[in-house]
Design a protein around this motif. Structure first.
Motif, PDB file in Angstrom:
ATOM      1  N   THR A 136       6.056  13.721 -93.613  1.00  0.00           N
ATOM      2  CA  THR A 136       7.163  13.799 -92.489  1.00  0.00           C
ATOM      3  C   THR A 136       7.363  14.932 -91.809  1.00  0.00           C
ATOM      4  O   THR A 136       7.639  14.902 -90.589  1.00  0.00           O
ATOM      5  N   LEU A 137       7.045  16.098 -92.415  1.00  0.00           N
ATOM      6  CA  LEU A 137       6.856  17.548 -91.673  1.00  0.00           C
ATOM      7  C   LEU A 137       5.938  17.425 -90.639  1.00  0.00           C
ATOM      8  O   LEU A 137       6.097  17.782 -89.454  1.00  0.00           O
ATOM      9  N   HIS A 138       4.590  16.745 -90.875  1.00  0.00           N
ATOM     10  CA  HIS A 138       3.658  16.621 -89.772  1.00  0.00           C
ATOM     11  C   HIS A 138       4.154  15.865 -88.878  1.00  0.00           C
ATOM     12  O   HIS A 138       3.979  16.139 -87.668  1.00  0.00           O
ATOM     13  N   GLN A 139       4.761  14.679 -89.000  1.00  0.00           N
ATOM     14  CA  GLN A 139       5.141  13.868 -87.983  1.00  0.00           C
ATOM     15  C   GLN A 139       6.444  14.537 -87.216  1.00  0.00           C
ATOM     16  O   GLN A 139       6.220  14.499 -86.221  1.00  0.00           O
ATOM     17  N   LEU A 140       7.131  15.561 -87.685  1.00  0.00           N
ATOM     18  CA  LEU A 140       8.297  16.132 -87.112  1.00  0.00           C
ATOM     19  C   LEU A 140       7.499  17.249 -86.256  1.00  0.00           C
ATOM     20  O   LEU A 140       7.669  17.331 -85.100  1.00  0.00           O
ATOM     21  N   HIS A 141       6.576  17.902 -86.634  1.00  0.00           N
ATOM     22  CA  HIS A 141       5.507  18.696 -85.982  1.00  0.00           C
ATOM     23  C   HIS A 141       4.950  18.038 -84.790  1.00  0.00           C
ATOM     24  O   HIS A 141       4.974  18.634 -83.507  1.00  0.00           O
ATOM     25  N   ARG A 142       4.467  16.956 -84.822  1.00  0.00           N
ATOM     26  CA  ARG A 142       3.973  16.092 -83.694  1.00  0.00           C
ATOM     27  C   ARG A 142       5.120  15.688 -82.530  1.00  0.00           C
ATOM     28  O   ARG A 142       4.802  15.914 -81.569  1.00  0.00           O
ATOM     29  N   GLN A 143       6.242  15.602 -83.319  1.00  0.00           N
ATOM     30  CA  GLN A 143       7.073  15.136 -82.304  1.00  0.00           C
ATOM     31  C   GLN A 143       7.724  16.277 -81.618  1.00  0.00           C
ATOM     32  O   GLN A 143       8.209  16.423 -80.313  1.00  0.00           O
ATOM     33  N   ILE A 144       8.027  17.326 -82.428  1.00  0.00           N
ATOM     34  CA  ILE A 144       8.307  18.612 -81.509  1.00  0.00           C
ATOM     35  C   ILE A 144       7.144  19.050 -80.289  1.00  0.00           C
ATOM     36  O   ILE A 144       7.669  19.571 -79.286  1.00  0.00           O
ATOM     37  N   GLN A 145       6.204  18.958 -80.728  1.00  0.00           N
ATOM     38  CA  GLN A 145       4.912  19.208 -79.572  1.00  0.00           C
ATOM     39  C   GLN A 145       5.120  18.405 -78.508  1.00  0.00           C
ATOM     40  O   GLN A 145       5.123  18.822 -77.246  1.00  0.00           O
ATOM     41  N   GLY A 146       5.619  16.941 -78.852  1.00  0.00           N
ATOM     42  CA  GLY A 146       5.605  16.179 -77.844  1.00  0.00           C
ATOM     43  C   GLY A 146       6.839  16.259 -76.957  1.00  0.00           C
ATOM     44  O   GLY A 146       6.698  16.193 -75.794  1.00  0.00           O
ATOM     45  N   LEU A 147       7.990  16.853 -77.630  1.00  0.00           N
ATOM     46  CA  LEU A 147       9.154  17.349 -76.722  1.00  0.00           C
ATOM     47  C   LEU A 147       8.955  18.578 -75.982  1.00  0.00           C
ATOM     48  O   LEU A 147       9.119  18.489 -74.651  1.00  0.00           O
ATOM     49  N   GLN A 148       7.945  19.460 -76.298  1.00  0.00           N
ATOM     50  CA  GLN A 148       7.454  20.757 -75.656  1.00  0.00           C
ATOM     51  C   GLN A 148       6.684  20.015 -74.312  1.00  0.00           C
ATOM     52  O   GLN A 148       7.014  20.587 -73.135  1.00  0.00           O
TER      53      GLN A 148
END
Length: 151
Positions: A93-105
């Motif tokens: 879940t944290l890896h998924q969140l990490h990817r999502q934050i990178q996508g948001l950036q």
């Protein structure tokens, strides 16, 4: 057999009296005896049991799992397997969140309209509903507190 009051047990173990009472009231650490005055008395056997309980709590085991372990309904390997599975799910879940934050950036780029970027991001298929902020906060907060970043 030497018996200790709850205060002495607390001093010997480093576990607060309130926590020992809590474990005792929950059936995880019953006293070896009760004094005529009604005080809980504990032996070295309960001290060892307290160490086991504290160790399992530090590994993230639930009180239910500890109770099952204490009452010999499950083995230590069962507790550890459950913890590894739960941690693996949290890491995913944290890896998924990490990817999502990178996508948001990446979406943000030079765009100063934060509301527009956030709306586009959260309305996209990139964010599954299962990644609830409260769930992530519960997972991340203990890791942050235990990291060397927090002094």
């Amino acid at each position: 057999m030497t018996l200790y009051t709850i205060g002495i047990l607390s001093e010997r173990s480093g576990v607060p009296v309130k926590t020992i009472r809590y474990y005792s009231n929950r059936g995880l650490l019953p006293p070896a005896a009760i004094s005529p005055a009604g005080y809980r008395l504990y032996s070295d056997q309960e001290l060892q049991q307290l160490y086991r309980i504290v160790a399992l709590r530090r590994l993230g085991a639930s009180l239910k799992q500890i109770r099952e372990f204490v009452h010999q309904d499950i083995s230590l390997n069962d507790v550890l397997d459950r913890q590894l599975a739960a941690i693996s799910q949290q890491v995913d879940t944290l890896h998924q969140l990490h990817r999502q934050i990178q996508g948001l950036q990446e979406l943000q780029g030079n765009n100063d309209d934060a509301d527009h970027v956030l709306h586009d991001f959260w309305s996209s298929d990139a964010v599954p509903l299962a990644t609830a902020p409260r769930m992530v906060r519960r997972m991340v907060t203990p890791a942050i507190k235990s990291s060397s970043l927090v002094t």
